[in-house]
Design an enzyme around this catalytic site. Structure first.
Site: not given
Ligand SMILES: CSC[C@H]1O[C@H](OP(=O)(O)O)[C@H](O)[C@@H]1O
Length: 339
Positions: A48-50, A83, A233, A243-244
């Protein structure tokens, strides 16, 4: 750097992903040998993480390419359904699609050609993370004056192909001897802050304190926060940033307390086709993430649930966007990154 994404072997290799659903208690590596394995890993947030999603999807296309160019092109379309919010996924898949179309029969075998492209995407992201760390540390250091940084969700090595985005700034400050302290929002409902950011910071010896999301306002009111830094994101051309979930509320609280609110992201997180954040697709996830987090029921069976995984922070609440090209005001995005 604690890598979370590794390619094992040569063209006939496999994608290894540190399963983030098992952290912090267990370090378990998933071995992905099919594009379906990668789709599932992205969907359930094993990766996960963009930026990390984009890098992993690029390697996922390589796994499909063993069955030829048509299979690789189909893999690009398939992975795009995993996603919807992180634009890095679509940027990486478009780059792989162009690489497929550019490959010529009789030249370098397709899977070798695509593996080189995926590895380039990975390496470039790592370099972007390092640059974000440098630029961010330079911009944030003067703001702290002995106070802490506050962050939300996870934006470290687990979320990228390198050392992170917002967390790269904290790692860079620590490496420069600033000894930063970080308040870490636990980040409901999936607790990326508690499970992943606290783990990464402690692994790297960066001082941190875990707080519930609802406590962020209090620590700011106590005057303990010099800056907020979060990831992104998808960032629109006017600087609105997705973002989250919980980031928008944090931005409002930070602005109320006159704490500068920064977003850290590489250029691959910008979507210049969007004039504003109004059109950023927001992923909605299953009710069980709220009613039965980590398998423990915490709400009545059948209770109606709303579970948006992201929200959008308007550009006017953002003091600056930290990129590998430097720190810019939201109003400079079009000029600095092109329309
Ligand atoms: C470095 S981008 C990280 C970004 O992605 C996360 O979302 P997720 O955990 O659902 O993939 C979150 O928005 C973070 O800031």
């Amino acid at each position: 750097m604690h890598e979370a994404i590794r390619w094992e072997g040569a063209d006939d290799g496999a994608l290894l992903l540190l399963d983030q659903t098992r952290l912090p208690g267990e370090e378990v590596w998933l071995r992905c040998t099919t594009v379906e394995d990668v789709w599932q890993a992205i969907k359930r947030l094993s990766v996960r993480g963009a930026p990390a999603i984009g890098v992993s999807a690029a390697y996922g296309v390589c796994l499909a390419a063993r069955d030829g160019a048509d299979a690789a092109l189909a893999a690009c379309d398939y992975l795009a359904t995993s996603r919807p919010t992180a634009v890095n996924l679509f940027w990486a898949l478009e780059r792989m699609r162009l690489a497929i179309l550019a490959s010529r029969p009789g030249s370098q075998p397709l899977d070798s050609h695509l593996l080189c492209e995926a590895q380039a995407i990975h390496t470039e992201d790592a370099a972007q993370c390092a640059a974000i760390g440098r630029h961010g540390a330079e911009a944030i250091a003067p703001l702290l004056q002995g106070r802490s940084i506050l962050t939300h969700c996870n934006t470290g090595a687990l979320a990228t192909g390198g050392d992170g985005t917002a967390l790269a700034v904290m790692f860079a400050l620590a490496a420069a001897g600033s000894d930063p302290h970080v308040f870490v929002d636990e980040t409901r409902p999936l607790l990326q802050g508690a499970r992943l950011t606290a783990w990464e910071l402690m692994q790297r010896g960066v001082r941190c304190t875990l707080i519930c999301d609802s406590m962020a306002a209090q620590v700011m009111r106590e005057g303990r926060v010099g800056a907020v830094i979060v990831g992104a994101d998808r960032i629109a051309a006017n600087g609105d940033s997705a973002n989250k979930i919980g980031t928008y509320a944090l931005a409002i609280v930070a602005n109320w307390h006159k704490v500068p609110f920064y977003v850290a992201a590489p250029a691959t997180t910008f979507d210049m086709t969007l004039d504003s954040g109004d059109a950023i697709p927001i992923e909605e996830r299953g009710a069980e993430e709220i009613t039965e987090p980590f398998g423990k029921r915490t709400a009545p069976e059948g209770v109606p649930v709303y579970n948006p995984a992201f929200d959008v922070t308007p550009a006017e609440l953002i003091a600056g966007i930290i990129t590998e090209r430097g720190v810019m005001a939201p109003g400079e995005v079009r000029e600095r990154l092109g329309t």
